[in-house]
Scaffold this motif. Structure first.
Motif, PDB file in Angstrom:
ATOM      1  N   VAL A   1      -4.520 -17.549 -21.609  1.00 37.21           N
ATOM      2  CA  VAL A   1      -5.382 -16.396 -21.864  1.00 37.21           C
ATOM      3  C   VAL A   1      -4.927 -15.250 -20.974  1.00 37.21           C
TER       4      VAL A   1
ATOM      5  N   MET B   1      -5.011 -11.806 -18.837  1.00 38.81           N
ATOM      6  CA  MET B   1      -5.886 -11.017 -17.975  1.00 38.81           C
ATOM      7  C   MET B   1      -5.002 -10.014 -17.249  1.00 38.81           C
TER       8      MET B   1
ATOM      9  N   MET C   1      -4.299 -14.465  -5.183  1.00 39.36           N
ATOM     10  CA  MET C   1      -5.377 -13.724  -5.841  1.00 39.36           C
ATOM     11  C   MET C   1      -6.036 -14.545  -6.942  1.00 39.36           C
TER      12      MET C   1
ATOM     13  N   LEU D   1      -9.896 -15.922  -7.191  1.00 35.63           N
ATOM     14  CA  LEU D   1     -10.758 -15.587  -8.338  1.00 35.63           C
ATOM     15  C   LEU D   1     -11.349 -16.851  -8.962  1.00 35.63           C
ATOM     16  N   VAL D   2     -10.492 -17.835  -9.198  1.00 35.86           N
ATOM     17  CA  VAL D   2     -10.966 -19.047  -9.874  1.00 35.86           C
ATOM     18  C   VAL D   2     -11.873 -19.851  -8.938  1.00 35.86           C
TER      19      VAL D   2
ATOM     20  N   GLU E   1     -15.438 -18.677  -9.108  1.00 31.95           N
ATOM     21  CA  GLU E   1     -16.180 -18.714 -10.367  1.00 31.95           C
ATOM     22  C   GLU E   1     -16.255 -20.097 -11.005  1.00 31.95           C
ATOM     23  N   VAL E   2     -15.346 -20.979 -10.647  1.00 32.39           N
ATOM     24  CA  VAL E   2     -15.299 -22.285 -11.316  1.00 32.39           C
ATOM     25  C   VAL E   2     -15.613 -23.366 -10.291  1.00 32.39           C
TER      26      VAL E   2
ATOM     27  N   LYS F   1     -15.290 -26.910 -16.593  1.00 32.56           N
ATOM     28  CA  LYS F   1     -14.678 -25.612 -16.914  1.00 32.56           C
ATOM     29  C   LYS F   1     -13.160 -25.640 -16.773  1.00 32.56           C
TER      30      LYS F   1
ATOM     31  N   LEU G   1      -7.798 -24.455 -17.199  1.00 35.10           N
ATOM     32  CA  LEU G   1      -7.833 -23.024 -17.429  1.00 35.10           C
ATOM     33  C   LEU G   1      -6.405 -22.526 -17.228  1.00 35.10           C
TER      34      LEU G   1
ATOM     35  N   LEU H   1      -4.251 -19.015 -17.248  1.00 33.19           N
ATOM     36  CA  LEU H   1      -4.390 -17.558 -17.286  1.00 33.19           C
ATOM     37  C   LEU H   1      -3.034 -16.917 -17.042  1.00 33.19           C
TER      38      LEU H   1
ATOM     39  N   PHE I   1     -11.884 -17.441 -19.700  1.00 35.01           N
ATOM     40  CA  PHE I   1     -12.446 -17.362 -18.352  1.00 35.01           C
ATOM     41  C   PHE I   1     -13.439 -16.198 -18.391  1.00 35.01           C
TER      42      PHE I   1
ATOM     43  N   PHE J   1      -9.040  -7.208 -14.314  1.00 35.51           N
ATOM     44  CA  PHE J   1      -9.555  -7.276 -15.674  1.00 35.51           C
ATOM     45  C   PHE J   1      -9.500  -8.732 -16.103  1.00 35.51           C
TER      46      PHE J   1
ATOM     47  N   LYS K   1      -9.608  -7.309 -20.247  1.00 33.58           N
ATOM     48  CA  LYS K   1      -8.234  -7.021 -20.640  1.00 33.58           C
ATOM     49  C   LYS K   1      -8.160  -6.696 -22.127  1.00 33.58           C
TER      50      LYS K   1
END
Lengths: 565, 565
Positions: free
Chosen positions: A67, A69, A113, A117-118, A121-122, A127, A130, A132, B7, B42, B47
């Protein structure tokens, strides 16, 4: 697009400071310009190629379930301090302070970074996994930027990161992305190999580099001539059998060899082949001295030494250290060595009969060396570099070498960052564990250069259609002739509906137009010239030089034989 | 896209440090995350919106004849020294040294770089005009980054630059890009106005800002209630007629007004309206002192003073300077002033009958002031800010105010950079002239926030379709029910062919799914729930709240009433 509106400054001369074909041609054909060492502008044509490569990357990443980002370039120093890399990264990382005197890294990569971030949130296995990715500008202050886009200070990279609750899940995504990478480079038309690579300081396990084969490559690839086996040369194990000569064993003898130090000198002086010589070199492995011995025609691979000892640092001992420990450099040997000194010898050494080695005394060598008889306390291991002609480690075929440009890298990181940065999740049993990670990079701007490096001829670039800035180059030979101009304008409108067309509508001499066109290297050129009045035009295939004279009625169906939309 | 693979970390609570709706909702709905002050990631949904806005920008720029390229962030200090901005830019420009100690700017904008590129490659009028643009990350070290993406330190901008051999050509491209900008913001669904702006320190002529109307805007727009006229409030001329009261003129009288300084104090003390008062303020215009007088209910607009005098710097005189030049602050007035002091009064002042002003003596004012009779050596000019209720300067309608967020800016630069950096061309007569330039910016990431600011309700974001991350949100209420899961999976496959679909396949409670869905704000929600067995599903329109129960057979044609692909 009309060429008169684009900004395509071509150069007739080869720029003085451009050493490699891709750099020369991307400059000459008006695709890029250098702003400062290792920092480039993508001019309109270059930007188009970049976008095509990006789009291919995007499609294959999306298909593999990743995904997209977008993370910033400015990264707080605190993040890099958590992983420890603020201190270890060295001058390649550019650092900047803001007006409040806070320290930032200008992202050379984004493990820290994304992990932060992960992490924030996770928190549950539910979840995960993932995967990214982003396509983003990176900064690495190379000591010596060179080869144009191949080694720059500011460049465009696709970086991806995956997070997992199990190693099986990591293996699964790794395989999907390996596949995606193969698709990306195949679609770009590249001749490449996925190569087993060194996991090095990253501390991970599996890792492959995607190498575009090219003489200017900075890495050497050892690959099989009859299977898909390929490895960075330092990673290839030597799996071979040696035969012992049936000669009878001579006696061990000391000989004066004044001033003879290198294998070449000693073998010439004693009239033996390098294969008969033992090459002995002192290493410092972490804090321990180790004497490493290989056959005179072989080279020592210190990655293998590192792995044997599971060491952090392997380096050559200094001449001073060598002398103190055993004897003078150039006269070393594994015979009569103090028991406290570790000796590692390559398997090939064991099969030498009546060989030669240093006697640990300045200007003295032994002859009649027979390792099993004469060398004590030795451990035989695979410590040499593979060479062309060795059997392929997968048992299929023979090893040959090629040079490669690294355009991609897939890497099983494991828990290197999640442990350092406390990125944990709760598993099915409510137990906290560090996330398991993978990271995956593609040098996007470097891929553009690698394509240019593989696709060119003496007249210029020869883009594969999938990444060409345009499909067609439409040229009107003399725009002052109404019939030529009229027909070309008409064809431009018609062709633009089906293809991407660059229309050279400039008031330039035909010679300039054709030379520019060859330099730029679009797959198909359509020339409207003197026979415009009869509706006859010329189609030229850039890659083969094939020229057809056709009528306008057959134009589209003829083009469609070459260009697949 | 399956939501379980994306995410999208949503938040139930309003984040403490997010002051404005767009910032709160983009955080809460999982579109962005802050990495440090003014620096954002983003996330996948963010994004996607960014890409949609970028694509709209690209299409409209291309249509206007601009050509895309891509310049680096790292810019050699030498370039900025040529234009002089290395010294004048101030701390907003981030500066970094490389390992060889060379200075670089981290591009806050690219006038210098593009001017140097074009200067080096273009030398004839034949190759002009040229309009180039890029979509790229910019760095500006804001003193106080705020409002999320609206004022960031690292952000995404579309910047364009045009080069011309004549002012007519600049006017032509300016108009085309003005049109392109209008199209971009219209396609994004925004309520905006193109506003006449201050060309300020840039030294250019025409300039318009594109302002998205919003209460949180940092600029005030004065626009006509019945025409397309709109200007930044400081740029709007006051074109009005005043009427003189028919009262007879009283005699000029000095009165003690101990401690009364402000218009409010003086008018209350003397029982007159502020409209009857003269507000007199001392300015320093470059090195000259100027007494500026407006009506008590008006405000002085120093941009107008600057323009009257064609001055570089206009600032308030200090209390000390004021006293030395004329009299104490709070008791100033234009009567009996030394002839050497320049007096500028607003047109409205001339129509005051029996007014009040300071007597240039502490605690003393004049009453019965009649300007034409009592003030000497005065020059009447338009020096006040326009106010709501004034006639529109274009003669159509009345001025009203609104707050705006600047999302775009078009600017006729002229020769500011080409002269400083010696970017010249040879004209038709072989004469060397500086290129004439325009520059044109769109805050791409800021536009994303501006859309979020205009499109939301109490439950979350409400994306216009053109910029929505997906067209449809497909929700399966209970994925453990086979009929629901089966139908939802089937619809996902079918809908994915025609629309962009986000499929909430997560094992979450329905309440969580619906709340997340409202927060994210995709245009249409399709819910597969209890009636799945009968082939009945629910369609909800996010913007209106309209809910329809429909059968799967009618699904696509019903969606097509709302979503235009």
């Amino acid at each position: 697009m009309k060429q008169s509106m684009m900004f395509i400054p071509t150069l007739r001369e080869v720029p003085a400071d451009a050493d490699v074909k891709s750099h020369q041609l991307l400059l000459r054909a008006g695709f890029i310009r250098q702003n400062s060492a290792g920092v480039y502008t993508f001019l309109p044509l270059g930007k188009k190629v970049l976008q095509k490569v990006e789009q291919i990357v995007r499609e294959e990443m999306d298909r593999a379930g990743a995904v997209e980002m977008f993370m910033p370039a400015l990264q707080l120093a605190e993040l890099w301090q958590e992983s420890g890399r603020w201190y270890s990264y060295g001058p390649e990382m550019m650092r900047v302070k803001d007006r409040h005197n806070r320290d930032f890294a200008m992202g050379p990569t984004h493990e820290e970074m994304i992990t932060s971030l992960v992490r924030d949130e996770v928190n549950s296995y539910k979840k995960l996994p993932l995967t990214l990715y982003q396509i983003q500008t990176k900064f690495r202050d190379e000591k010596r930027p060179r080869f144009g886009l191949l080694r720059g200070k500011e460049f465009i990279m696709k970086d991806a990161y995956s997070f997992h609750s199990s190693f099986e899940s990591l293996d699964d995504v790794y395989e999907k992305l390996y596949e995606a990478y193969s698709n990306v480079f195949s679609r770009c038309g590249l001749n490449f190999r996925a190569v087993i690579a060194d996991s090095g300081a990253m501390g991970g396990k599996d890792t492959h580099e995607f190498m575009v084969l090219s003489e200017i490559g900075e890495d050497t690839i050892a690959y099989s001539d009859s299977s898909s086996y390929a490895a960075n040369v330092e990673m290839a194990p030597v799996i071979t059998t040696y035969e012992k000569s049936q000669s009878s064993q001579d006696e061990l003898q000391k000989l004066d060899t004044p001033g003879q130090k290198s294998i070449e000198e000693v073998s010439t002086f004693l009239s033996v082949s390098p294969e008969q010589c033992l090459k002995s070199i002192m290493f410092k492995v972490d804090d321990q001295f180790v004497l490493v011995v290989v056959r005179g025609d072989h080279e020592i691979n210190d990655v293998k030494i590192k792995n044997i000892f599971n060491a952090s640092v392997v380096e050559l001992a200094t001449a001073e250290e060598t002398k103190t420990t055993l004897g003078p450099v150039g006269s070393l040997g594994p015979i009569n060595v103090p028991g406290s000194l570790k000796i590692i010898a390559d398997h090939a050494v064991q099969y030498i009969v009546n060989g030669v080695c240093g006697a640990n005394v300045e200007g003295v060598h032994f002859t009649g060396v027979n390792p099993d008889r004469d060398i004590e306390n030795v451990q035989y291991e695979d410590v040499r570099f593979i060479i062309e002609g060795d059997p392929s480690p997968d048992g299929k075929g023979t090893i040959v070498f090629a040079k490669g440009i690294e355009v991609g890298h897939v890497f099983k990181l494991g828990t290197r960052y999640s442990e350092a940065m406390n990125a944990t999740f709760l598993d099915e049993n409510g137990k906290s564990k560090p996330m398991i990670m993978g990271c995956y990079g593609i040098g996007v701007s470097r891929t553009v250069a690698a394509i240019a490096e593989q696709f060119n001829d003496e007249n210029g670039l020869v883009w594969p259609q999938a990444v060409s800035p345009f499909d067609l180059h439409l040229i009107v030979v003399n725009p002052k002739q109404d019939d030529q101009k009229g027909l070309a304008d008409e064809l431009y409108t018609i062709l633009n509906d089906k293809f991407e067309v660059l229309y050279d509508d400039r008031q330039e001499r035909p010679g300039v137009k054709f030379a520019d066109s060859d330099l730029m290297g679009l797959p198909i050129r359509i020339t409207v010239g003197k026979k415009a009045g009869e509706g006859v035009i010329e189609l030229k295939v850039r890659s083969t030089g094939e020229v057809l004279e056709i009528t306008t009625e057959n134009l589209i169906e003829t083009i469609e034989k070459y260009i697949v939309k």
